[in-house]
Design a protein around this motif. Structure first.
Motif, PDB file in Angstrom:
ATOM      1  N   ALA A  85       4.181   9.946  -1.840  1.00 25.53           N
ATOM      2  CA  ALA A  85       3.715   9.357  -0.574  1.00 25.53           C
ATOM      3  C   ALA A  85       3.144   7.863  -0.636  1.00 25.53           C
ATOM      4  N   LEU A  86       2.441   7.431  -1.902  1.00 29.86           N
ATOM      5  CA  LEU A  86       2.079   6.492  -2.127  1.00 29.86           C
ATOM      6  C   LEU A  86       3.189   5.242  -2.252  1.00 29.86           C
ATOM      7  N   LEU A  87       4.149   5.529  -2.855  1.00 29.28           N
ATOM      8  CA  LEU A  87       5.392   4.770  -3.222  1.00 29.28           C
ATOM      9  C   LEU A  87       6.217   4.607  -1.821  1.00 29.28           C
ATOM     10  N   TYR A  88       6.070   5.504  -1.111  1.00 29.99           N
ATOM     11  CA  TYR A  88       6.924   5.500   0.497  1.00 29.99           C
ATOM     12  C   TYR A  88       6.283   4.349   1.175  1.00 29.99           C
ATOM     13  N   THR A  89       5.010   4.183   0.949  1.00 22.77           N
ATOM     14  CA  THR A  89       4.121   2.819   1.982  1.00 22.77           C
ATOM     15  C   THR A  89       4.186   1.432   1.259  1.00 22.77           C
ATOM     16  N   VAL A  90       4.752   1.508   0.149  1.00 24.83           N
ATOM     17  CA  VAL A  90       4.981  -0.127  -0.319  1.00 24.83           C
ATOM     18  C   VAL A  90       6.373   0.009  -1.018  1.00 24.83           C
ATOM     19  N   ALA A 130       4.978  -0.350  -7.143  1.00 23.93           N
ATOM     20  CA  ALA A 130       3.575  -0.530  -7.325  1.00 23.93           C
ATOM     21  C   ALA A 130       3.497  -0.305  -8.843  1.00 23.93           C
ATOM     22  N   GLU A 160      -5.028   5.334  -7.947  1.00 23.80           N
ATOM     23  CA  GLU A 160      -5.007   6.039  -6.636  1.00 23.80           C
ATOM     24  C   GLU A 160      -4.839   7.489  -6.648  1.00 23.80           C
TER      25      GLU A 160
END
Lengths: 201, 116
Positions: free
Chosen positions: B25-30, B33, B41
């Motif tokens: 989910a984190l990588l989906y937004t950027v 990273a 995070e």
């Protein structure tokens, strides 16, 4: 209900975690305000030279700002809390944003030079334009302190409009005040960030 | 109802695991990273994060690149196109499933049975 937009906002907000972007934007605002102020307050014999301040100081700051910010983040932020690369908006979106900015600039300049009434309205117009931009930034990042700054510059613009001072002087003061606010907010954020993070081994 | 049960069984288990779900989910937004950002995070330990990233990389969902930014060594992670599509599919499936369970307010009220 859908957590992904919130997460997107959270990751976007990470760009502001160290206060460095606010320090840069604040510097640009402050220098713009002061450079616009200079010809108004300078003695008549050097007022012409004072007009050069704006392009001489501001252009390098805008052109090199991104590089300076990146270099600072490389030394301060990335070793402490990590590196993030963001999705770049498509070219047409960036072009549209640029065109919108130019449009607002031309409209403001047109009002300034063509209408007698507009000169007096400059502080309020500047305040509301800045407030709109800062409000958008606040919504985009989900950061309340940008809403507070937007309200402050809008109120200051109105105050300067009601005060019996030159319209350009009032507008310059609004821009400079927004810069000072951002410099203070950026400094506090940076101090807090450095206090609570350390370089990872 | 049968269809939704089938959807539940077909959820991507690789993504469904909470730690990996956080990472994806984190990588989906950027765009990408680094390891340190993901670790901060997600709150995972280095070892734990490494294991989950390795599993996601093995499945072709995540691309890991060891690189430098100036003198700073970085372990850059990004979602691959396969990973992006898998996460989108996972989100859609989960959304349909949650929507199909209905609202809490729709739960039938517990009324006492009529006497006699």
């Amino acid at each position: 209900m859908n957590p992904v937009p919130d997460l997107s906002q959270r990751t976007r907000r990470y760009w502001m975690i160290d206060g460095l972007p606010e320090l840069l934007i604040g510097s640009i605002f402050l220098f713009t305000g002061l450079a616009q102020l200079a010809p108004l307050v300078a003695p008549a014999n050097i007022a012409g030279w004072a007009n050069l301040l704006l392009p001489l100081v501001l252009l390098p700051l805008i052109l090199l700002g991104r590089r300076i910010l990146h270099a600072l983040k490389m030394r301060i932020t990335y070793p402490r809390t990590g590196y993030v690369a963001y999705h770049q908006p498509p070219r047409w979106q960036r072009a549209l944003g640029g065109l919108a900015g130019i449009g607002v600039g031309i409209a403001l300049a047109n009002l300034t030079f063509n209408a007698q009434l507009a000169a007096a309205m400059m502080p309020a117009l500047t305040g509301f334009t800045l407030a709109a931009g800062l409000g958008y930034l606040g919504a985009y990042l989900g950061m309340r302190r940008f809403y507070a700054l937007a309200a402050f510059v809008a109120a200051l613009g109105l105050l300067m409009y009601w005060m019996p001072i030159d319209g350009f002087l009032g507008a310059s003061l609004v821009i400079a005040a927004a810069g000072v606010w951002m410099l203070i907010a950026g400094s506090v954020t940076l101090y807090h960030y450095l206090q609570h993070t350390q370089i990872e081994a | 109802m049968k269809l939704q049960m089938h959807q539940l069984a077909s959820l991507d288990r690789l993504i469904h695991e909470p730690a990996r779900l956080m990472i994806v989910a984190l990588l989906y937004t950027v765009e990408s990273a680094d390891f340190l950002f993901l670790q901060r995070e997600t709150g995972l330990s280095k070892g734990n994060l490494s294991v989950h990233l390795a599993k996601l990389e093995q499945a072709g969902y995540v691309q890991i690149e060891k690189t430098y930014r100036g003198k700073l060594p970085l372990t850059l992670c990004s979602l691959t196109e396969t990973g992006r599509e898998a996460f989108q599919h996972y989100r859609r499936s989960l959304h349909h499933l949650v929507a199909a369970t209905g609202d809490d307010n729709e739960r039938p009220a517990m009324t006492p049975a009529p006497a006699g």
